[in-house]
Design an enzyme around this catalytic site. Structure first.
Site, PDB file in Angstrom:
ATOM      1  N   LYS A  44       0.838  -1.209   0.000  1.00  0.00           N
ATOM      2  CA  LYS A  44       0.000   0.000   0.000  1.00  0.00           C
ATOM      3  C   LYS A  44       0.874   1.261   0.000  1.00  0.00           C
ATOM      4  O   LYS A  44       2.084   1.177   0.306  1.00  0.00           O
ATOM      5  CB  LYS A  44      -0.912  -0.015   1.235  1.00  0.00           C
ATOM      6  CG  LYS A  44      -0.163  -0.043   2.565  1.00  0.00           C
ATOM      7  CD  LYS A  44      -1.094  -0.406   3.725  1.00  0.00           C
ATOM      8  CE  LYS A  44      -0.334  -0.460   5.033  1.00  0.00           C
ATOM      9  NZ  LYS A  44      -1.152  -1.015   6.131  1.00  0.00           N
ATOM     10  N   TYR A 266      15.003  29.347  11.381  1.00  0.00           N
ATOM     11  CA  TYR A 266      13.777  30.068  11.749  1.00  0.00           C
ATOM     12  C   TYR A 266      13.536  30.034  13.256  1.00  0.00           C
ATOM     13  O   TYR A 266      13.715  28.992  13.896  1.00  0.00           O
ATOM     14  CB  TYR A 266      12.564  29.430  11.068  1.00  0.00           C
ATOM     15  CG  TYR A 266      12.430  29.755   9.606  1.00  0.00           C
ATOM     16  CD1 TYR A 266      12.157  31.059   9.187  1.00  0.00           C
ATOM     17  CD2 TYR A 266      12.550  28.765   8.648  1.00  0.00           C
ATOM     18  CE1 TYR A 266      12.013  31.353   7.846  1.00  0.00           C
ATOM     19  CE2 TYR A 266      12.402  29.050   7.298  1.00  0.00           C
ATOM     20  CZ  TYR A 266      12.147  30.353   6.907  1.00  0.00           C
ATOM     21  OH  TYR A 266      12.007  30.638   5.578  1.00  0.00           O
TER      22      TYR A 266
END
Ligand SMILES: *Cc1c(COP(=O)(O)O)cnc(C)c1O
Length: 373
Positions: A44, A266
């Site tokens: 999957k 950041y």
């Protein structure tokens, strides 16, 4: 004309290597360990992000004939690969209106409730074809499959409900087989057996990767390994019996010297305590390199730990190479992010997640290279 591809290649900032030989070896390791009859494979989410189009033929060559996906559209992508052998089953079940897709394309549904069972039985009688379906009994996930009340009804009415189609098998899914001492696995198995004794016979499947390595009693007739095929450790409390499959490396973009007291990235979440040398590496959360690795991940370069400093940004991370001995890193050098020394599971634990999420997040900006050694 010939200049363009080479130029494109030089411009790649990161490379994801997927070792197909290791996938093949892992399938054989599982098959050897597994005492049941049919060893399937769960592919999957594009084979957990590694590329189902390439991986499925490899597993097929190793003798795998039963493939599980989550969604019907994932099954459709595999049709051309499975000509001449191999069946696909869809774990998410068959929703009303989708039944024709399954029967006309020989896709095996995993029937997850009584309504799905009834509709499949009716459809097969309409088509006059006993097409196979799995029946999922939910022993504790409370996610997919027949709830206990529905199982009781199935037990009472199976002669009319389980009629007109081939019972490919009963399955259930373990909640915590990755936890060695969690008693729930044994309890789920006992409940599955108790229900099974009241139902007409068919092959039974209990195991994901971890359950295969827990107890041979769990093996039954078919199994559904996923993560272990891609090198994930099915027994996290001990040594990984699987071969590692994935290698990821990325380029150094810049090296900078900073003073004590400066911040990186950041938010300025990391501040240097001394004069430091920082390398900026070309991988970021846009590549699925999770932001939760901020100030938590590390590289392992030639036996030395190199910590991430500051936040992971979209396209880059910073690492502190002040203490890295030997030849200094330079822009354009490749550094390893995942390899034998820093496994997918190691990265996952630094990020506060599981290997499944690291793999299925791996982005599409990497140059993907399939190797065979
Ligand atoms: C994803 C999945 C598997 C595979 O589990 P792994 O832990 O990756 O081996 C097996 N069965 C079901 C129902 C699943 O959803």
């Amino acid at each position: 004309m010939s200049v363009l591809p080479a130029a494109c290649r030089a411009a790649e900032c990161a490379e994801l290597q997927i070792n197909l030989k290791a996938v093949a070896n892992n399938y054989q390791i599982i098959k050897k360990r597994y005492k049941g009859r049919t060893c399937g494979a769960v592919v999957k989410a594009d084979a957990y992000g590694l590329g189902a189009q390439t991986i499925v033929p490899v597993l097929k060559k190793q003798g795998c004939r039963l493939f599980f996906v989550a969604q019907a559209n994932e099954a459709a992508d595999l049709f051309p690969l499975l000509r001449g052998g191999g069946r696909i089953a869809v774990l998410n079940g068959v929703l009303p209106g989708d039944e024709e897709f399954f029967i006309e394309n020989d896709v095996i549904p995993v029937l997850n409730d009584l309504g799905q069972i009834e509709r499949w039985s009716n459809l097969c009688r309409e088509y006059e074809r006993p097409a196979p379906a799995f029946i999922h009994l939910d022993t504790g996930m409370n996610r997919l499959g027949l709830a206990p009340r529905e199982v009781s009804e199935l037990v009472d009415r199976y002669s009319s409900l389980l009629y007109g189609f081939e019972k490919a098998g009963y399955m259930t899914h373990p909640v915590a087989a990755d936890e060695a001492d969690n008693p729930i696995t044994g309890e789920q198995y006992e409940l599955f057996m108790k229900w099974y004794r009241r139902l007409p016979p068919a092959p039974r499947g209990f195991c994901n990767s971890s359950a295969i390595f827990r107890n041979d009693d769990y093996h039954l007739e078919f199994c559904r390994p996923g993560l272990a095929l891609w090198g994930g450790n099915p027994t996290p409390e001990s040594t990984n019996p699987m071969r590692s499959v994935v290698k990821l490396s990325a380029k150094v973009l810049q090296i900078r010297e900073i003073d004590a007291g400066e911040t990186v990235g950041y938010g300025g979440t990391w501040r240097s305590e001394r004069a430091s040398r920082i390398a900026t590496i070309a991988v970021g959360y846009a590549d699925g390199w999770l932001r939760s690795l901020s100030n938590a991940g590390k590289l392992r370069i030639k036996g030395h730990d190199v910590p991430y400093v500051g936040r992971v940004s979209m396209d880059a991370i910073g690492v502190d190479i002040t203490d890295l001995p030997g030849k200094p890193l330079r822009p354009g050098d490749m550094v390893p992010l995942i390899d034998d020394k820093m496994s997918v599971d190691d990265v996952a634990s630094a990020a506060g997640t599981i290997g499944y999420e690291i793999l299925t997040s791996l982005g599409h900006r990497y140059r993907r290279v399939y190797t065979e050694s």
